[in-house]
Enzyme design. Structure first.
Site, PDB file in Angstrom:
ATOM      1  N   HIS A 159       0.566  -0.531  -0.041  1.00  0.00           N
ATOM      2  CA  HIS A 159       0.230  -0.172   0.121  1.00  0.00           C
ATOM      3  C   HIS A 159       0.997   1.098   0.238  1.00  0.00           C
ATOM      4  O   HIS A 159       1.947   1.579   0.845  1.00  0.00           O
ATOM      5  CB  HIS A 159      -1.031  -0.062   1.457  1.00  0.00           C
ATOM      6  CG  HIS A 159      -1.975   1.329   0.800  1.00  0.00           C
ATOM      7  ND1 HIS A 159      -2.486   1.729   0.316  1.00  0.00           N
ATOM      8  CD2 HIS A 159      -2.440   2.339   2.428  1.00  0.00           C
ATOM      9  CE1 HIS A 159      -3.041   3.396   0.309  1.00  0.00           C
ATOM     10  NE2 HIS A 159      -2.986   2.930   2.541  1.00  0.00           N
TER      11      HIS A 159
ATOM     12  N   HIS B  51       1.426   5.776  -0.159  1.00  0.00           N
ATOM     13  CA  HIS B  51       0.711   6.905  -0.713  1.00  0.00           C
ATOM     14  C   HIS B  51       1.880   7.889  -0.975  1.00  0.00           C
ATOM     15  O   HIS B  51       1.490   8.903  -1.790  1.00  0.00           O
ATOM     16  CB  HIS B  51       1.033   7.484   1.097  1.00  0.00           C
ATOM     17  CG  HIS B  51       0.649   6.773   1.520  1.00  0.00           C
ATOM     18  ND1 HIS B  51       0.244   7.174   3.234  1.00  0.00           N
ATOM     19  CD2 HIS B  51      -1.046   5.784   1.779  1.00  0.00           C
ATOM     20  CE1 HIS B  51      -0.676   5.709   3.729  1.00  0.00           C
ATOM     21  NE2 HIS B  51      -1.209   6.134   2.517  1.00  0.00           N
TER      22      HIS B  51
ATOM     23  N   GLU C 264       6.908   2.565 -22.228  1.00  0.00           N
ATOM     24  CA  GLU C 264       8.125   1.510 -22.450  1.00  0.00           C
ATOM     25  C   GLU C 264       8.412   0.803 -20.377  1.00  0.00           C
ATOM     26  O   GLU C 264       7.474  -0.414 -20.718  1.00  0.00           O
ATOM     27  CB  GLU C 264       9.566   2.279 -22.132  1.00  0.00           C
ATOM     28  CG  GLU C 264      10.583   0.624 -22.494  1.00  0.00           C
ATOM     29  CD  GLU C 264      10.137  -0.171 -23.426  1.00  0.00           C
ATOM     30  OE1 GLU C 264      11.218  -1.373 -23.252  1.00  0.00           O
ATOM     31  OE2 GLU C 264       9.586  -0.225 -24.180  1.00  0.00           O
TER      32      GLU C 264
ATOM     33  N   HIS D 286      -5.848   9.501  -2.403  1.00  0.00           N
ATOM     34  CA  HIS D 286      -5.056   8.478  -1.251  1.00  0.00           C
ATOM     35  C   HIS D 286      -3.540   7.939  -1.030  1.00  0.00           C
ATOM     36  O   HIS D 286      -2.709   8.267  -1.402  1.00  0.00           O
ATOM     37  CB  HIS D 286      -6.647   8.263  -0.541  1.00  0.00           C
ATOM     38  CG  HIS D 286      -5.830   6.454   0.694  1.00  0.00           C
ATOM     39  ND1 HIS D 286      -7.020   6.598   1.387  1.00  0.00           N
ATOM     40  CD2 HIS D 286      -4.868   5.844   0.809  1.00  0.00           C
ATOM     41  CE1 HIS D 286      -6.147   5.622   1.975  1.00  0.00           C
ATOM     42  NE2 HIS D 286      -5.258   5.863   2.504  1.00  0.00           N
TER      43      HIS D 286
ATOM     44  N   ASP E  94     -12.903  -8.177 -35.058  1.00  0.00           N
ATOM     45  CA  ASP E  94     -12.042  -8.753 -34.285  1.00  0.00           C
ATOM     46  C   ASP E  94     -12.483 -10.047 -33.925  1.00  0.00           C
ATOM     47  O   ASP E  94     -14.093 -10.280 -34.317  1.00  0.00           O
ATOM     48  CB  ASP E  94     -12.126  -7.623 -33.257  1.00  0.00           C
ATOM     49  CG  ASP E  94     -11.145  -8.179 -32.219  1.00  0.00           C
ATOM     50  OD1 ASP E  94     -10.523  -8.438 -32.359  1.00  0.00           O
ATOM     51  OD2 ASP E  94     -11.717  -8.094 -30.731  1.00  0.00           O
TER      52      ASP E  94
ATOM     53  N   GLU F 258     -12.039 -12.048 -30.638  1.00  0.00           N
ATOM     54  CA  GLU F 258     -11.980 -11.732 -29.096  1.00  0.00           C
ATOM     55  C   GLU F 258     -12.841 -10.683 -28.810  1.00  0.00           C
ATOM     56  O   GLU F 258     -12.642  -9.676 -28.892  1.00  0.00           O
ATOM     57  CB  GLU F 258     -10.826 -11.328 -28.003  1.00  0.00           C
ATOM     58  CG  GLU F 258     -10.076 -12.897 -28.154  1.00  0.00           C
ATOM     59  CD  GLU F 258      -7.951 -12.774 -27.375  1.00  0.00           C
ATOM     60  OE1 GLU F 258      -8.700 -12.746 -26.274  1.00  0.00           O
ATOM     61  OE2 GLU F 258      -7.136 -12.709 -27.935  1.00  0.00           O
TER      62      GLU F 258
ATOM     63  N   SER G 147      -6.778 -10.064 -36.294  1.00  0.00           N
ATOM     64  CA  SER G 147      -6.636 -10.489 -34.722  1.00  0.00           C
ATOM     65  C   SER G 147      -5.575 -10.942 -34.697  1.00  0.00           C
ATOM     66  O   SER G 147      -4.477 -10.890 -35.367  1.00  0.00           O
ATOM     67  CB  SER G 147      -7.332 -11.956 -34.436  1.00  0.00           C
ATOM     68  OG  SER G 147      -6.748 -12.052 -33.509  1.00  0.00           O
ATOM     69  N   SER G 148      -4.650 -10.323 -32.957  1.00  0.00           N
ATOM     70  CA  SER G 148      -4.067 -10.473 -33.122  1.00  0.00           C
ATOM     71  C   SER G 148      -2.985 -12.001 -33.029  1.00  0.00           C
ATOM     72  O   SER G 148      -2.052 -12.212 -33.122  1.00  0.00           O
ATOM     73  CB  SER G 148      -3.446 -10.192 -31.428  1.00  0.00           C
ATOM     74  OG  SER G 148      -4.417 -10.640 -30.244  1.00  0.00           O
TER      75      SER G 148
ATOM     76  N   LYS H 173      -2.528  -3.893 -33.565  1.00  0.00           N
ATOM     77  CA  LYS H 173      -3.780  -3.460 -33.630  1.00  0.00           C
ATOM     78  C   LYS H 173      -4.434  -2.018 -32.532  1.00  0.00           C
ATOM     79  O   LYS H 173      -5.208  -1.644 -33.130  1.00  0.00           O
ATOM     80  CB  LYS H 173      -4.731  -4.792 -32.843  1.00  0.00           C
ATOM     81  CG  LYS H 173      -4.746  -6.184 -33.734  1.00  0.00           C
ATOM     82  CD  LYS H 173      -5.729  -6.728 -33.277  1.00  0.00           C
ATOM     83  CE  LYS H 173      -6.720  -6.434 -33.673  1.00  0.00           C
ATOM     84  NZ  LYS H 173      -8.318  -7.280 -33.122  1.00  0.00           N
TER      85      LYS H 173
END
EC number: 4.2.1.109
Length: 455
Positions: free
Chosen positions: A62, A64, A87, A137, A219, A221, A354-355, A388
Protein backbone atom coordinates in the site's frame (compact mmCIF):
# COMPACT_ATOMS: atom_id res chain seq x y z
CA UNK A 1 1.66 -7.70 7.79
CA UNK A 2 3.41 -4.59 8.99
CA UNK A 3 2.33 -2.66 12.06
CA UNK A 4 0.65 0.71 11.65
CA UNK A 5 2.33 4.05 12.23
CA UNK A 6 5.95 2.88 12.33
CA UNK A 7 9.07 3.80 10.40
CA UNK A 8 8.79 1.08 7.74
CA UNK A 9 12.38 1.40 6.51
CA UNK A 10 13.71 0.59 10.02
CA UNK A 11 11.58 -2.54 10.53
CA UNK A 12 13.08 -5.95 11.27
CA UNK A 13 11.48 -9.36 10.61
CA UNK A 14 10.44 -9.65 14.26
CA UNK A 15 8.48 -6.38 13.93
CA UNK A 16 5.97 -8.00 11.56
CA UNK A 17 2.61 -9.49 12.46
CA UNK A 18 1.97 -13.10 11.39
CA UNK A 19 -1.59 -13.89 10.34
CA UNK A 20 -3.50 -17.03 9.47
CA UNK A 21 -5.21 -17.40 6.07
CA UNK A 22 -8.50 -16.26 7.64
CA UNK A 23 -6.92 -13.04 8.91
CA UNK A 24 -6.60 -13.88 12.61
CA UNK A 25 -3.34 -12.81 14.29
CA UNK A 26 -1.00 -15.68 15.15
CA UNK A 27 2.02 -13.69 16.30
CA UNK A 28 2.30 -10.11 17.62
CA UNK A 29 5.58 -8.15 17.70
CA UNK A 30 6.97 -7.18 21.10
CA UNK A 31 6.50 -3.55 22.23
CA UNK A 32 9.47 -1.21 21.96
CA UNK A 33 10.45 1.50 24.45
CA UNK A 34 9.44 5.16 24.09
CA UNK A 35 9.25 7.01 21.71
CA UNK A 36 7.92 3.98 19.80
CA UNK A 37 4.17 3.45 19.88
CA UNK A 38 2.66 0.16 21.06
CA UNK A 39 2.35 -2.25 18.10
CA UNK A 40 -0.92 -2.19 16.17
CA UNK A 41 -1.61 -4.26 13.06
CA UNK A 42 -2.11 -2.26 9.86
CA UNK A 43 -5.60 -0.86 9.31
CA UNK A 44 -5.12 -2.05 5.73
CA UNK A 45 -5.36 -5.67 6.90
CA UNK A 46 -8.84 -6.41 5.49
CA UNK A 47 -7.84 -4.91 2.14
CA UNK A 48 -4.60 -6.90 2.00
CA UNK A 49 -6.62 -10.04 2.69
CA UNK A 50 -8.87 -9.37 -0.33
CA UNK A 51 -5.86 -9.36 -2.65
CA UNK A 52 -4.64 -12.64 -1.09
CA UNK A 53 -8.08 -14.27 -1.24
CA UNK A 54 -9.26 -13.04 -4.65
CA UNK A 55 -5.94 -12.96 -6.55
CA UNK A 56 -3.75 -15.43 -4.69
CA UNK A 57 -1.23 -12.64 -4.17
CA UNK A 58 2.21 -13.39 -2.80
CA UNK A 59 2.71 -9.85 -1.49
CA UNK A 60 0.68 -6.62 -1.27
CA UNK A 61 2.00 -3.07 -1.03
CA UNK A 62 0.00 0.00 0.00
CA UNK A 63 1.55 3.29 -1.12
CA UNK A 64 0.79 6.95 -0.49
CA UNK A 65 3.16 8.01 -3.28
CA UNK A 66 2.20 11.50 -4.44
CA UNK A 67 1.84 10.40 -8.07
CA UNK A 68 -0.78 7.80 -7.16
CA UNK A 69 -2.69 10.46 -5.27
CA UNK A 70 -2.51 13.28 -7.84
CA UNK A 71 -3.40 11.11 -10.83
CA UNK A 72 -6.82 10.43 -9.28
CA UNK A 73 -7.49 14.16 -8.85
CA UNK A 74 -7.12 15.17 -12.49
CA UNK A 75 -10.74 14.26 -13.09
CA UNK A 76 -12.80 13.81 -9.91
CA UNK A 77 -15.42 11.80 -11.84
CA UNK A 78 -13.09 9.30 -13.52
CA UNK A 79 -13.54 5.68 -12.44
CA UNK A 80 -10.29 4.41 -13.96
CA UNK A 81 -6.81 5.41 -15.08
CA UNK A 82 -5.71 4.55 -18.63
CA UNK A 83 -2.37 4.76 -20.42
CA UNK A 84 -0.74 3.04 -23.39
CA UNK A 85 2.46 2.95 -25.45
CA UNK A 86 4.86 3.59 -22.56
CA UNK A 87 7.88 1.37 -22.02
CA UNK A 88 7.28 0.86 -18.30
CA UNK A 89 3.92 -0.80 -19.01
CA UNK A 90 6.03 -3.90 -19.71
CA UNK A 91 6.82 -4.01 -16.00
CA UNK A 92 3.16 -4.62 -15.12
CA UNK A 93 2.19 -8.29 -14.99
CA UNK A 94 0.40 -9.47 -18.13
CA UNK A 95 1.04 -6.26 -20.10
CA UNK A 96 3.26 -5.20 -22.99
CA UNK A 97 4.27 -1.91 -24.60
CA UNK A 98 1.31 -1.86 -27.00
CA UNK A 99 -1.26 -2.80 -24.37
CA UNK A 100 -3.57 -0.39 -22.62
CA UNK A 101 -3.06 -0.35 -18.87
CA UNK A 102 -6.33 0.19 -17.01
CA UNK A 103 -6.37 0.72 -13.24
CA UNK A 104 -9.71 1.12 -11.42
CA UNK A 105 -10.24 4.09 -9.09
CA UNK A 106 -12.37 3.79 -5.95
CA UNK A 107 -13.50 6.61 -3.67
CA UNK A 108 -11.72 7.27 -0.39
CA UNK A 109 -13.30 6.85 3.04
CA UNK A 110 -12.47 8.14 6.52
CA UNK A 111 -11.11 4.76 7.63
CA UNK A 112 -9.08 2.24 5.68
CA UNK A 113 -11.23 -0.78 6.57
CA UNK A 114 -14.28 0.96 5.05
CA UNK A 115 -12.63 0.58 1.63
CA UNK A 116 -12.79 -3.21 1.77
CA UNK A 117 -16.07 -3.70 -0.12
CA UNK A 118 -15.31 -1.23 -2.92
CA UNK A 119 -11.81 -2.65 -3.36
CA UNK A 120 -13.24 -6.17 -3.64
CA UNK A 121 -15.73 -5.00 -6.27
CA UNK A 122 -12.92 -3.36 -8.26
CA UNK A 123 -10.78 -6.51 -8.12
CA UNK A 124 -13.75 -8.54 -9.37
CA UNK A 125 -14.68 -6.06 -12.14
CA UNK A 126 -11.10 -5.74 -13.46
CA UNK A 127 -9.69 -9.30 -13.64
CA UNK A 128 -6.46 -8.21 -15.34
CA UNK A 129 -5.50 -5.48 -12.88
CA UNK A 130 -2.80 -5.87 -10.24
CA UNK A 131 -3.61 -2.56 -8.55
CA UNK A 132 -6.48 -0.39 -7.33
CA UNK A 133 -6.19 3.38 -6.93
CA UNK A 134 -7.93 5.17 -4.05
CA UNK A 135 -8.85 8.77 -4.87
CA UNK A 136 -6.98 11.45 -2.90
CA UNK A 137 -5.24 8.67 -0.98
CA UNK A 138 -2.92 6.21 -2.75
CA UNK A 139 -2.82 2.75 -4.27
CA UNK A 140 -2.87 -0.98 -3.43
CA UNK A 141 -0.54 -3.13 -5.55
CA UNK A 142 -0.02 -6.90 -5.46
CA UNK A 143 2.18 -9.48 -7.15
CA UNK A 144 3.24 -13.13 -7.05
CA UNK A 145 6.11 -12.22 -4.70
CA UNK A 146 7.49 -9.19 -2.88
CA UNK A 147 9.85 -8.68 -5.81
CA UNK A 148 6.96 -8.63 -8.29
CA UNK A 149 4.90 -6.30 -6.09
CA UNK A 150 7.83 -3.89 -5.60
CA UNK A 151 8.76 -3.89 -9.29
CA UNK A 152 5.19 -3.18 -10.31
CA UNK A 153 4.88 -0.45 -7.66
CA UNK A 154 7.86 1.34 -9.18
CA UNK A 155 6.40 1.00 -12.68
CA UNK A 156 2.95 2.20 -11.62
CA UNK A 157 4.35 5.31 -9.95
CA UNK A 158 6.51 6.04 -13.01
CA UNK A 159 3.46 5.74 -15.31
CA UNK A 160 1.29 7.94 -13.06
CA UNK A 161 4.02 10.59 -13.04
CA UNK A 162 4.31 10.37 -16.84
CA UNK A 163 0.53 10.73 -17.26
CA UNK A 164 0.45 13.79 -15.00
CA UNK A 165 3.26 15.47 -16.93
CA UNK A 166 1.75 14.58 -20.32
CA UNK A 167 -1.53 16.12 -19.18
CA UNK A 168 0.28 19.27 -18.10
CA UNK A 169 1.68 19.49 -21.63
CA UNK A 170 -1.80 19.06 -23.12
CA UNK A 171 -0.95 15.57 -24.40
CA UNK A 172 -3.12 12.47 -24.12
CA UNK A 173 -1.43 9.43 -22.50
CA UNK A 174 -4.34 7.13 -23.36
CA UNK A 175 -3.77 7.25 -27.14
CA UNK A 176 -0.94 5.48 -29.01
CA UNK A 177 0.68 8.65 -30.37
CA UNK A 178 0.22 10.70 -27.17
CA UNK A 179 -0.95 13.59 -29.36
CA UNK A 180 -2.75 16.75 -28.27
CA UNK A 181 -5.85 16.19 -26.14
CA UNK A 182 -8.86 16.13 -28.47
CA UNK A 183 -12.01 17.60 -26.95
CA UNK A 184 -14.40 16.08 -29.50
CA UNK A 185 -13.27 12.53 -28.85
CA UNK A 186 -14.55 12.74 -25.31
CA UNK A 187 -11.84 10.55 -23.81
CA UNK A 188 -8.59 11.92 -22.51
CA UNK A 189 -5.65 10.35 -20.79
CA UNK A 190 -6.07 9.10 -17.27
CA UNK A 191 -9.83 9.30 -17.60
CA UNK A 192 -9.80 13.09 -18.05
CA UNK A 193 -12.87 14.58 -19.72
CA UNK A 194 -13.06 18.16 -20.90
CA UNK A 195 -15.66 20.00 -23.01
CA UNK A 196 -17.13 16.72 -24.20
CA UNK A 197 -19.65 17.03 -27.01
CA UNK A 198 -20.07 13.38 -28.02
CA UNK A 199 -22.18 11.15 -25.80
CA UNK A 200 -21.18 7.58 -25.15
CA UNK A 201 -23.47 4.68 -25.77
CA UNK A 202 -25.41 3.23 -28.64
CA UNK A 203 -26.45 5.44 -31.49
CA UNK A 204 -29.68 4.85 -33.33
CA UNK A 205 -29.37 2.26 -36.05
CA UNK A 206 -31.43 1.32 -39.07
CA UNK A 207 -31.73 -2.44 -39.09
CA UNK A 208 -33.73 -2.47 -42.30
CA UNK A 209 -30.77 -2.05 -44.59
CA UNK A 210 -27.25 -3.37 -44.70
CA UNK A 211 -24.21 -1.23 -43.83
CA UNK A 212 -23.11 1.43 -46.30
CA UNK A 213 -19.50 0.23 -46.07
CA UNK A 214 -18.09 -1.95 -48.85
CA UNK A 215 -16.01 -3.99 -46.42
CA UNK A 216 -16.32 -5.07 -42.81
CA UNK A 217 -13.30 -5.97 -40.68
CA UNK A 218 -14.01 -7.94 -37.51
CA UNK A 219 -11.99 -8.51 -34.38
CA UNK A 220 -12.35 -11.98 -32.80
CA UNK A 221 -12.00 -11.91 -29.00
CA UNK A 222 -14.98 -10.11 -27.48
CA UNK A 223 -16.49 -9.42 -30.92
CA UNK A 224 -17.22 -12.65 -32.78
CA UNK A 225 -16.09 -14.96 -30.00
CA UNK A 226 -16.27 -14.91 -26.18
CA UNK A 227 -13.01 -13.84 -24.57
CA UNK A 228 -13.42 -16.81 -22.23
CA UNK A 229 -13.04 -19.23 -25.15
CA UNK A 230 -9.53 -17.92 -25.74
CA UNK A 231 -8.49 -17.50 -22.10
CA UNK A 232 -10.20 -20.57 -20.62
CA UNK A 233 -10.05 -23.03 -23.53
CA UNK A 234 -7.44 -22.23 -26.19
CA UNK A 235 -4.62 -20.94 -23.97
CA UNK A 236 -4.92 -23.76 -21.38
CA UNK A 237 -5.09 -26.33 -24.21
CA UNK A 238 -1.86 -25.01 -25.70
CA UNK A 239 -0.18 -24.85 -22.29
CA UNK A 240 -1.27 -28.36 -21.32
CA UNK A 241 -0.33 -29.94 -24.65
CA UNK A 242 2.87 -28.17 -25.63
CA UNK A 243 5.06 -30.98 -24.27
CA UNK A 244 3.02 -33.70 -25.99
CA UNK A 245 3.04 -31.79 -29.27
CA UNK A 246 6.79 -31.16 -29.24
CA UNK A 247 7.55 -34.80 -28.36
CA UNK A 248 5.30 -36.19 -31.10
CA UNK A 249 6.48 -33.84 -33.85
CA UNK A 250 10.02 -33.01 -32.69
CA UNK A 251 11.81 -34.19 -35.84
CA UNK A 252 9.44 -32.60 -38.36
CA UNK A 253 10.59 -29.58 -40.34
CA UNK A 254 7.65 -27.54 -39.07
CA UNK A 255 8.40 -28.16 -35.39
CA UNK A 256 12.12 -27.62 -35.89
CA UNK A 257 11.26 -24.25 -37.38
CA UNK A 258 9.05 -23.53 -34.33
CA UNK A 259 11.89 -24.50 -31.99
CA UNK A 260 14.37 -22.32 -33.84
CA UNK A 261 12.04 -19.34 -33.56
CA UNK A 262 11.41 -20.02 -29.86
CA UNK A 263 15.12 -20.35 -29.11
CA UNK A 264 15.79 -17.00 -30.76
CA UNK A 265 13.00 -15.37 -28.74
CA UNK A 266 14.17 -16.92 -25.46
CA UNK A 267 17.75 -15.80 -26.06
CA UNK A 268 16.49 -12.26 -26.63
CA UNK A 269 14.36 -12.50 -23.47
CA UNK A 270 17.31 -13.71 -21.41
CA UNK A 271 19.45 -10.81 -22.60
CA UNK A 272 16.67 -8.39 -21.62
CA UNK A 273 16.07 -10.07 -18.28
CA UNK A 274 12.46 -11.02 -19.02
CA UNK A 275 10.98 -12.73 -15.95
CA UNK A 276 10.32 -16.46 -16.36
CA UNK A 277 12.80 -17.03 -19.18
CA UNK A 278 14.79 -20.27 -18.92
CA UNK A 279 17.96 -21.06 -20.93
CA UNK A 280 17.43 -23.78 -23.54
CA UNK A 281 20.30 -26.32 -23.64
CA UNK A 282 21.12 -27.25 -27.22
CA UNK A 283 24.56 -28.81 -27.00
CA UNK A 284 25.19 -32.41 -25.87
CA UNK A 285 21.74 -32.88 -24.35
CA UNK A 286 18.85 -35.14 -25.17
CA UNK A 287 15.54 -34.25 -26.73
CA UNK A 288 13.79 -34.48 -23.36
CA UNK A 289 15.96 -31.74 -21.80
CA UNK A 290 15.34 -29.40 -24.74
CA UNK A 291 11.59 -30.01 -24.63
CA UNK A 292 11.45 -29.45 -20.86
CA UNK A 293 13.14 -26.05 -21.24
CA UNK A 294 10.90 -25.13 -24.16
CA UNK A 295 7.79 -26.07 -22.19
CA UNK A 296 8.87 -23.91 -19.24
CA UNK A 297 9.39 -20.90 -21.50
CA UNK A 298 6.12 -21.39 -23.38
CA UNK A 299 4.17 -21.71 -20.13
CA UNK A 300 5.72 -18.46 -18.88
CA UNK A 301 4.91 -16.67 -22.16
CA UNK A 302 1.28 -17.84 -22.08
CA UNK A 303 0.90 -16.82 -18.43
CA UNK A 304 2.18 -13.34 -19.28
CA UNK A 305 -0.20 -13.18 -22.28
CA UNK A 306 2.67 -12.29 -24.59
CA UNK A 307 1.65 -11.75 -28.20
CA UNK A 308 4.87 -12.72 -29.95
CA UNK A 309 5.36 -14.48 -33.26
CA UNK A 310 7.25 -17.50 -31.88
CA UNK A 311 4.49 -18.29 -29.40
CA UNK A 312 1.61 -17.64 -31.81
CA UNK A 313 3.14 -19.89 -34.47
CA UNK A 314 3.58 -22.81 -32.07
CA UNK A 315 0.12 -22.31 -30.53
CA UNK A 316 -1.46 -22.43 -33.99
CA UNK A 317 0.15 -25.79 -34.71
CA UNK A 318 -0.92 -27.19 -31.31
CA UNK A 319 -4.50 -25.99 -31.81
CA UNK A 320 -4.60 -27.44 -35.33
CA UNK A 321 -3.89 -30.87 -33.85
CA UNK A 322 -6.60 -30.28 -31.25
CA UNK A 323 -9.20 -29.47 -33.90
CA UNK A 324 -8.13 -32.46 -36.01
CA UNK A 325 -8.61 -34.76 -32.99
CA UNK A 326 -11.99 -33.15 -32.18
CA UNK A 327 -10.58 -32.05 -28.83
CA UNK A 328 -11.33 -28.43 -29.74
CA UNK A 329 -14.31 -26.68 -31.32
CA UNK A 330 -14.31 -23.02 -32.28
CA UNK A 331 -16.91 -20.81 -30.61
CA UNK A 332 -18.75 -17.82 -32.08
CA UNK A 333 -21.73 -15.89 -30.72
CA UNK A 334 -25.11 -17.06 -32.01
CA UNK A 335 -25.75 -13.88 -34.05
CA UNK A 336 -22.46 -14.21 -35.97
CA UNK A 337 -23.30 -16.90 -38.59
CA UNK A 338 -26.49 -15.20 -39.75
CA UNK A 339 -24.78 -11.81 -40.02
CA UNK A 340 -21.83 -13.23 -41.95
CA UNK A 341 -24.18 -14.93 -44.41
CA UNK A 342 -26.30 -11.79 -44.80
CA UNK A 343 -23.29 -9.60 -45.54
CA UNK A 344 -21.81 -12.19 -47.90
CA UNK A 345 -25.10 -12.50 -49.81
CA UNK A 346 -25.26 -8.69 -50.05
CA UNK A 347 -21.85 -8.57 -51.72
CA UNK A 348 -20.10 -7.08 -48.70
CA UNK A 349 -16.62 -8.48 -48.13
CA UNK A 350 -15.85 -9.47 -44.56
CA UNK A 351 -12.33 -9.81 -43.18
CA UNK A 352 -10.90 -10.86 -39.84
CA UNK A 353 -8.17 -8.89 -38.05
CA UNK A 354 -6.85 -10.49 -34.88
CA UNK A 355 -3.67 -10.57 -32.81
CA UNK A 356 -3.75 -14.36 -33.20
CA UNK A 357 -2.08 -15.94 -36.19
CA UNK A 358 -3.98 -16.35 -39.44
CA UNK A 359 -3.83 -20.10 -38.94
CA UNK A 360 -5.49 -19.75 -35.52
CA UNK A 361 -8.17 -17.51 -37.05
CA UNK A 362 -8.96 -19.95 -39.85
CA UNK A 363 -9.17 -22.82 -37.36
CA UNK A 364 -11.77 -21.04 -35.21
CA UNK A 365 -14.06 -20.20 -38.13
CA UNK A 366 -13.39 -23.44 -40.00
CA UNK A 367 -14.28 -25.59 -36.99
CA UNK A 368 -16.93 -23.47 -35.26
CA UNK A 369 -19.93 -24.52 -33.21
CA UNK A 370 -21.98 -23.45 -36.29
CA UNK A 371 -19.90 -25.35 -38.83
CA UNK A 372 -17.39 -24.04 -41.36
CA UNK A 373 -17.95 -20.28 -41.72
CA UNK A 374 -14.91 -19.54 -43.88
CA UNK A 375 -17.01 -19.38 -47.04
CA UNK A 376 -18.38 -16.05 -45.78
CA UNK A 377 -14.95 -14.55 -45.13
CA UNK A 378 -12.76 -12.88 -47.73
CA UNK A 379 -9.48 -12.94 -45.83
CA UNK A 380 -7.56 -12.87 -42.58
CA UNK A 381 -5.17 -10.24 -41.18
CA UNK A 382 -2.84 -10.69 -38.22
CA UNK A 383 -0.22 -8.45 -36.69
CA UNK A 384 2.13 -8.89 -39.62
CA UNK A 385 0.27 -5.84 -41.02
CA UNK A 386 1.02 -4.02 -37.76
CA UNK A 387 -0.06 -3.75 -34.15
CA UNK A 388 -3.81 -3.46 -33.65
CA UNK A 389 -3.38 -0.28 -31.61
CA UNK A 390 -1.48 1.57 -34.35
CA UNK A 391 -3.41 3.60 -36.94
CA UNK A 392 -0.87 2.66 -39.64
CA UNK A 393 -2.06 -0.98 -39.39
CA UNK A 394 -5.56 0.00 -40.44
CA UNK A 395 -4.21 2.17 -43.24
CA UNK A 396 -2.37 -0.92 -44.48
CA UNK A 397 -5.58 -2.98 -44.38
CA UNK A 398 -7.43 -0.28 -46.33
CA UNK A 399 -4.81 -0.57 -49.06
CA UNK A 400 -5.28 -4.35 -49.14
CA UNK A 401 -9.08 -4.64 -49.36
CA UNK A 402 -9.57 -2.56 -52.50
CA UNK A 403 -11.70 0.38 -51.35
CA UNK A 404 -11.43 3.96 -52.58
CA UNK A 405 -11.37 5.56 -49.14
CA UNK A 406 -10.99 4.41 -45.52
CA UNK A 407 -14.56 5.37 -44.60
CA UNK A 408 -15.79 2.52 -46.82
CA UNK A 409 -14.42 0.07 -44.26
CA UNK A 410 -16.31 -0.67 -41.03
CA UNK A 411 -14.21 -2.03 -38.17
CA UNK A 412 -15.89 -3.79 -35.24
CA UNK A 413 -13.91 -4.39 -32.03
CA UNK A 414 -14.35 -4.55 -28.27
CA UNK A 415 -11.06 -2.79 -27.49
CA UNK A 416 -11.17 0.98 -27.05
CA UNK A 417 -7.56 1.57 -28.11
CA UNK A 418 -8.11 -0.39 -31.32
CA UNK A 419 -11.22 1.67 -32.00
CA UNK A 420 -9.25 4.89 -31.54
CA UNK A 421 -6.46 3.71 -33.87
CA UNK A 422 -8.93 2.66 -36.59
CA UNK A 423 -10.81 5.95 -36.29
CA UNK A 424 -7.56 7.88 -36.65
CA UNK A 425 -6.97 5.97 -39.92
CA UNK A 426 -10.38 7.11 -41.20
CA UNK A 427 -12.36 3.88 -40.79
CA UNK A 428 -15.90 3.75 -39.49
CA UNK A 429 -15.87 2.08 -36.08
CA UNK A 430 -18.38 0.25 -33.88
CA UNK A 431 -17.51 -1.09 -30.43
CA UNK A 432 -18.82 -4.53 -29.52
CA UNK A 433 -20.36 -5.05 -26.08
CA UNK A 434 -20.36 -8.75 -25.21
CA UNK A 435 -20.59 -10.72 -21.96
CA UNK A 436 -17.19 -10.85 -20.29
CA UNK A 437 -15.74 -7.85 -22.15
CA UNK A 438 -13.75 -5.26 -20.25
CA UNK A 439 -15.21 -1.86 -19.34
CA UNK A 440 -15.02 1.10 -21.71
CA UNK A 441 -13.97 4.62 -20.69
CA UNK A 442 -16.73 7.01 -19.81
CA UNK A 443 -17.82 9.25 -22.72
CA UNK A 444 -15.85 7.21 -25.22
CA UNK A 445 -17.81 8.63 -28.17
CA UNK A 446 -18.19 5.41 -30.17
CA UNK A 447 -21.38 3.71 -31.25
CA UNK A 448 -21.82 0.40 -29.43
CA UNK A 449 -23.73 -2.79 -30.25
CA UNK A 450 -24.64 -5.94 -28.34
CA UNK A 451 -25.28 -8.06 -31.45
CA UNK A 452 -24.30 -8.07 -35.12
CA UNK A 453 -28.03 -7.90 -35.84
CA UNK A 454 -27.82 -4.21 -34.87
CA UNK A 455 -25.46 -3.44 -37.77
Amino acid sequence: MSPSGVQKERMLPEDMYVLSPNGSILCTPSPKPYPHKPPKCSDCGPLFMKAYEMRNAGAVIHSHGIESCLVTMINPLAKEFRITHMEMIKGIQGHGYYDELVVPIIENTAYEYELTESLAKAIEAYPKTTAVLVRNHGIYIWGDSWISAKTQAECYHYLFDAAIKLNQLGLDPSTPIHGPIQNVKGVLGSGIHRNISVKAGTAASDNKSGPSQRCIVLDIEGTTTPISFVTDVLFPYARNNVGRHLSATYDTAETQDDIKLLCSQVQDDLEKGVFGSVPIPLDDVGKEEVIAALVANVESMIKADRKITALKQLQGHIWRTGYEKNELEGVVFEDVPEALKKWHDSGIKVYIYSSGSRLAQRLIFGNSNYGDLREYLSGFFDTTVGNKRESSSYAEIVQSVGVDKPSQVLFVTDVFQEAVAAKEAGLEVIVSIRPGNGPLPENHGFRTINSFAEI
